[in-house]
Each structure stands twice: as C-alpha cells, then as structure tokens.
Design a protein around this motif. Sequence first.
Motif, short mmCIF file in Angstrom:
data_model
loop_
_atom_site.label_atom_id
_atom_site.label_comp_id
_atom_site.label_asym_id
_atom_site.label_seq_id
_atom_site.Cartn_x
_atom_site.Cartn_y
_atom_site.Cartn_z
N ILE A 120 0.82 -1.05 -0.03
CA ILE A 120 0.40 -0.10 -0.17
C ILE A 120 1.01 1.26 0.03
O ILE A 120 1.89 1.06 0.87
CB ILE A 120 -0.92 0.03 1.64
CG1 ILE A 120 -2.11 -1.12 0.96
CG2 ILE A 120 -1.68 1.91 1.36
CD1 ILE A 120 -2.82 -1.12 2.55
N VAL A 121 0.86 1.61 -1.12
CA VAL A 121 1.97 2.93 -1.31
C VAL A 121 0.16 4.26 -0.88
O VAL A 121 -0.08 4.81 -2.18
CB VAL A 121 2.73 3.01 -2.48
CG1 VAL A 121 3.73 4.01 -2.44
CG2 VAL A 121 3.50 1.81 -2.49
N PHE A 137 -1.35 0.03 -6.24
CA PHE A 137 -2.33 0.42 -4.66
C PHE A 137 -1.76 1.96 -3.96
O PHE A 137 -1.76 1.49 -2.99
CB PHE A 137 -1.77 -0.80 -4.18
CG PHE A 137 -2.57 -2.08 -3.61
CD1 PHE A 137 -3.55 -2.62 -3.68
CD2 PHE A 137 -1.21 -3.43 -4.73
CE1 PHE A 137 -4.03 -3.76 -3.97
CE2 PHE A 137 -1.81 -4.59 -4.85
CZ PHE A 137 -3.27 -4.58 -4.77
N THR A 138 -1.65 2.59 -5.01
CA THR A 138 -1.14 3.45 -4.78
C THR A 138 -2.35 4.51 -4.51
O THR A 138 -3.35 4.90 -4.63
CB THR A 138 -0.20 4.35 -6.50
OG1 THR A 138 0.65 3.52 -6.19
CG2 THR A 138 -0.30 6.20 -5.76
N LEU A 143 -7.16 6.96 -2.60
CA LEU A 143 -7.04 5.41 -2.93
C LEU A 143 -7.34 5.42 -4.26
O LEU A 143 -8.87 6.30 -4.42
CB LEU A 143 -6.84 4.39 -2.00
CG LEU A 143 -6.00 4.19 -1.38
CD1 LEU A 143 -6.87 2.64 -0.53
CD2 LEU A 143 -5.32 3.26 -1.97
N ALA A 144 -7.45 4.58 -4.94
CA ALA A 144 -7.70 4.46 -6.42
C ALA A 144 -9.28 3.34 -5.87
O ALA A 144 -10.11 3.55 -6.05
CB ALA A 144 -7.57 3.77 -7.09
N ALA A 145 -8.77 2.64 -5.15
CA ALA A 145 -9.84 1.75 -4.74
C ALA A 145 -9.62 1.86 -3.36
O ALA A 145 -8.81 2.00 -3.23
CB ALA A 145 -10.10 0.84 -5.37
N ASN A 166 -9.37 3.59 2.77
CA ASN A 166 -10.67 3.85 2.37
C ASN A 166 -10.17 5.23 1.16
O ASN A 166 -9.23 5.50 1.17
CB ASN A 166 -12.31 4.22 2.67
CG ASN A 166 -11.69 5.42 3.05
OD1 ASN A 166 -10.93 6.43 3.73
ND2 ASN A 166 -12.81 6.34 4.58
N ALA A 167 -10.53 5.26 0.57
CA ALA A 167 -10.03 5.90 -1.20
C ALA A 167 -9.97 7.41 -0.46
O ALA A 167 -9.68 8.24 -1.54
CB ALA A 167 -12.10 6.32 -2.20
#
Length: 173
Positions: A120-121, A137-138, A143-145, A166-167
Amino acid sequence: MRLKTKGGKRGFTLIELVISITIFVILAVVLVLRFGDYYYKRNLQDDSLKIAFALKSSRDKAISQEGGTPWGIHFVNTSGAQGYYIIFSGPAYAGQIFPKTELNPGVQFLMPVASSTVNIVFLNPFFSATSTYATPFTMNGVLAATTSIIIALTDDETSSSTIIINANGDVQY
C-alpha cells in the motif's frame, strides 16, 4: 460435617477435603482457559491498532513530503510462519527502511492471503494521477479503490479485525 475425636479436637473428613480440592482445581482450569482466550484476543486488538498506526504514519509522511518520495507498507503473509509488515520509502518496496514488525503470537493475516504480499503506497496529494509513482495500490491523497487488511486469531478465524483504507485515505479499524 465435622467429626469430634476422642480428645475433643474437630477436623474435616477425607471426602470433604477431596471435594474441596476438586472444586478448586476445576475453578483454576476454567480461569486459565479464560485467560488464554483473553490473551489472544488482546493480541489481535493490539496488532490491529499497530497496523492502523503504521498506515496513518506512512500516509502522513507522504503528505508532508518527508524524503520527497512516496511512503508505503509492505505486508507479507508467509505460509507456515508469522506474518509481518515493513514501512518503506519510495514508489515500491525495494528493501527495508524500518525494521519489520511481526504479528503477535496467535494472530495471522487473512488478507493478504497465504503466501502473498500487498503493498500500500501513499503519494503526496500534489502528485498527479499520471505520476511515475502511480501503482494499483497507490494513494494520491486518495486511493484508486478501497482496500483492506484483515487479521484473525489462528485458532478462531471468526475472531478477526479488518483495517480499511478507504478512497479518501482514511484508515478505519
């Protein structure tokens, strides 16, 4: 029932002593079993808090541009060994920055699944989505998702804790 001996002394019968010792042993066993259950559930809660803190710390380092690079966490679920995670600096995990943190005894990862890893970046929110640091996972301040890390007791997978990233970058546990 107390018996009176010839000298007028009182005492307990053998059966009363055996019953008393049996009751004491049963209570001791129940207390030891309950304490063991409490110990492992406490380990689960402790790991959940430590992972959430590490995620928030990585996110904050990325937002504050510490080191001028993204920050992340590398989660490893090794089969047959204790799972662990490592905080790192850079666009992808390339080696340890901080010492690895192992899960407490009796606690395991359910997500990532066995024999796998998850990175998770977190990026600084000022990086664009097309930055060279973008990965599935950036986090770009968001977040993208939504993604999750799930930990559980090794003996009772129904006792689990889910850490949700979360996003919008919030970490919930």
